[in-house]
Design an enzyme around this catalytic site. Structure first.
Site, PDB file in Angstrom:
ATOM      1  N   HIS A  83      25.235 -69.689  -9.446  1.00  0.00           N
ATOM      2  CA  HIS A  83      24.421 -68.692 -10.232  1.00  0.00           C
ATOM      3  C   HIS A  83      23.947 -69.103 -11.562  1.00  0.00           C
ATOM      4  O   HIS A  83      25.115 -69.874 -12.260  1.00  0.00           O
ATOM      5  CB  HIS A  83      25.906 -67.532 -10.230  1.00  0.00           C
ATOM      6  CG  HIS A  83      25.191 -66.615 -11.111  1.00  0.00           C
ATOM      7  ND1 HIS A  83      24.609 -65.076  -9.842  1.00  0.00           N
ATOM      8  CD2 HIS A  83      25.021 -65.338 -12.117  1.00  0.00           C
ATOM      9  CE1 HIS A  83      23.957 -64.144 -10.596  1.00  0.00           C
ATOM     10  NE2 HIS A  83      24.692 -64.452 -12.507  1.00  0.00           N
ATOM     11  N   CYS A  84      23.007 -69.109 -12.522  1.00  0.00           N
ATOM     12  CA  CYS A  84      22.174 -69.292 -13.337  1.00  0.00           C
ATOM     13  C   CYS A  84      22.268 -67.762 -14.147  1.00  0.00           C
ATOM     14  O   CYS A  84      21.196 -67.623 -13.814  1.00  0.00           O
ATOM     15  CB  CYS A  84      21.032 -69.834 -13.270  1.00  0.00           C
ATOM     16  SG  CYS A  84      20.700 -70.364 -14.687  1.00  0.00           S
ATOM     17  N   PRO A  85      23.371 -67.790 -15.422  1.00  0.00           N
ATOM     18  CA  PRO A  85      22.674 -66.777 -15.988  1.00  0.00           C
ATOM     19  C   PRO A  85      21.804 -66.453 -16.889  1.00  0.00           C
ATOM     20  O   PRO A  85      21.056 -65.667 -17.233  1.00  0.00           O
ATOM     21  CB  PRO A  85      24.232 -66.418 -16.680  1.00  0.00           C
ATOM     22  CG  PRO A  85      24.674 -67.937 -17.154  1.00  0.00           C
ATOM     23  CD  PRO A  85      23.833 -68.714 -16.081  1.00  0.00           C
TER      24      PRO A  85
END
Length: 386
Positions: free
Chosen positions: A168-170
């Site tokens: 998951h890439c913010p």
């Protein structure tokens, strides 16, 4: 009197999807709820490129080549396009099991494991699956009520199972999975080239100005539109942003290039799925760097299985004021229905008016009949007698 009318309200499936996601444009755009860092990414890219195009590019285009701003614009547009494509797309979310499907899976698990005595821990819910002569374990997700496909994992931030979950890439505001990994890789690759490009030509700009008027005079030079801020101060600001961005973006690009060459995900690399104590070989690798890169970056893109814009119909009843009397000529409902049931397809509920008997009604012929004449039975009276 009040009348209950049933109306059908059209609801899209994305409005009822579980998980922590936000949707825009009637379900066409799908992102995570935490989008603050994504806005920071947009600000840094747009701000740095705006300063570069506004000041340095004009000077470099005249002094060196007009191709400098053109190539920078191509890199900028490509980076923005891949960023938005990564952020606004479905990463490969797997739908959760319906109640009937979840009950069926529970029955299968109970039939396989048998009844567990009280006080004992039930066995892990795992299925063995063979891929390229290698045993792969399919784990059960207690949130989605499904056995996850190979390489899938549950994202704790978006609360969804994602197929071929990478991470998951913010910074992009979304999960990175099977359906958007190639765009994520192209984004960080183009952003690395753009950062190196701007960083290099900012130094060239300062060097050219220093050769003409000296470095100290270059620092004092101010543009006409911003008299309170030195032009070189803006250039130094760009250099600092690009310098600190290089270490993270270029390093991240190199790491994902290594993963693409091995046909491996970040989640698998962190967990040590294929490099752990057992030294299990990666069953998804073709043993060839070119084939692995072609599969990850050029393979067929599967369609989304969520059907976000599908239609769900829900009925809601509303009360309306009105009257619906039933006269003598109103048709009676069919005999198969009860006295309190309406005809099929009608949603208006009206109180029934008792029908008048034949003896209480007179036809116009009876009213105009002369004394002594025999009554002639009409069609309605004949029906009533029957």
């Amino acid at each position: 009197m009040s009348v209950m009318v049933a109306r059908k309200k059209v609801v899209r499936k994305w409005e009822k999807l579980p998980g922590r996601n936000t949707f825009c444009c009637d379900g066409r755009i799908m992102m995570a709820r935490q989008k603050g860092i994504f806005y920071l990414t947009l600000f840094l890219i747009l701000g740095t490129c705006a300063l570069f195009f506004a000041f340095e590019c004009r000077y470099l285009a005249v002094q060196l080549s007009p191709a400098i701003p053109v190539f920078a614009a191509v890199l900028f547009l490509f980076a923005m396009a891949t960023l938005l494509r990564t952020s606004f797309s479905d990463p490969g979310v797997i739908p959760r099991a319906l109640p009937d499907e979840a009950a069926f899976i529970e029955m299968e698990i109970e039939a396989t494991n048998g009844t567990v005595p009280q006080g004992q821990r039930p066995p892990p819910r795992i299925k063995n699956f063979q891929i390229n002569n290698q045993i792969v374990k399919l784990k059960y997700c207690y949130t989605c009520k499904i056995f996850r496909p190979p390489r899938a994992s549950h994202c704790s931030i978006c609360d969804n199972c994602v197929e071929r979950f990478d991470h998951h890439c913010p910074w992009v505001g979304n999960c990175v999975g099977k359906r958007n990994y190639r765009y994520f890789y192209l984004f960080i690759l183009s952003l690395s080239l753009l950062t190196i490009y701007i960083f290099t030509f900012n130094i060239v700009y300062v060097a050219l100005k220093s050769l003409k008027i000296g470095f100290l005079n270059t620092l004092k030079e101010t543009p006409g539109t911003y008299p309170s801020m030195s032009l070189t101060v803006l250039t130094v600001l760009e250099v600092l942003i690009c310098f600190f961005t290089l270490w993270s973006v270029v390093g991240l690009t190199g790491f994902h290039t290594f993963l693409v060459a091995l046909n491996q995900t970040t989640n698998e690399d962190i967990k040590g799925s294929w490099t752990g104590k057992n030294r299990v070989q990666n069953p998804y690798s073709h043993g060839n760097i070119v084939k692995n890169c072609c599969e990850v970056l050029c393979g067929p893109l599967p369609p989304s299985v969520l059907d976000r814009r599908g239609i769900l119909q829900q009925e809601e009843s509303t009360a309306q004021e009105g009257s619906c009397p039933r006269g003598p000529g109103t048709q009676e409902p069919p005999a198969t229905q009860g006295p309190g049931q309406a005809q099929e397809g009608h949603s208006v509920l009206c109180p029934q008016v008792p029908a008048l008997s034949v003896s209480d009604t007179k036809t116009p012929e009876e009213k105009q009949r002369m004394p002594g004449e025999l009554p002639v039975p009409t069609l309605d009276v004949g029906r009533a007698e029957h």
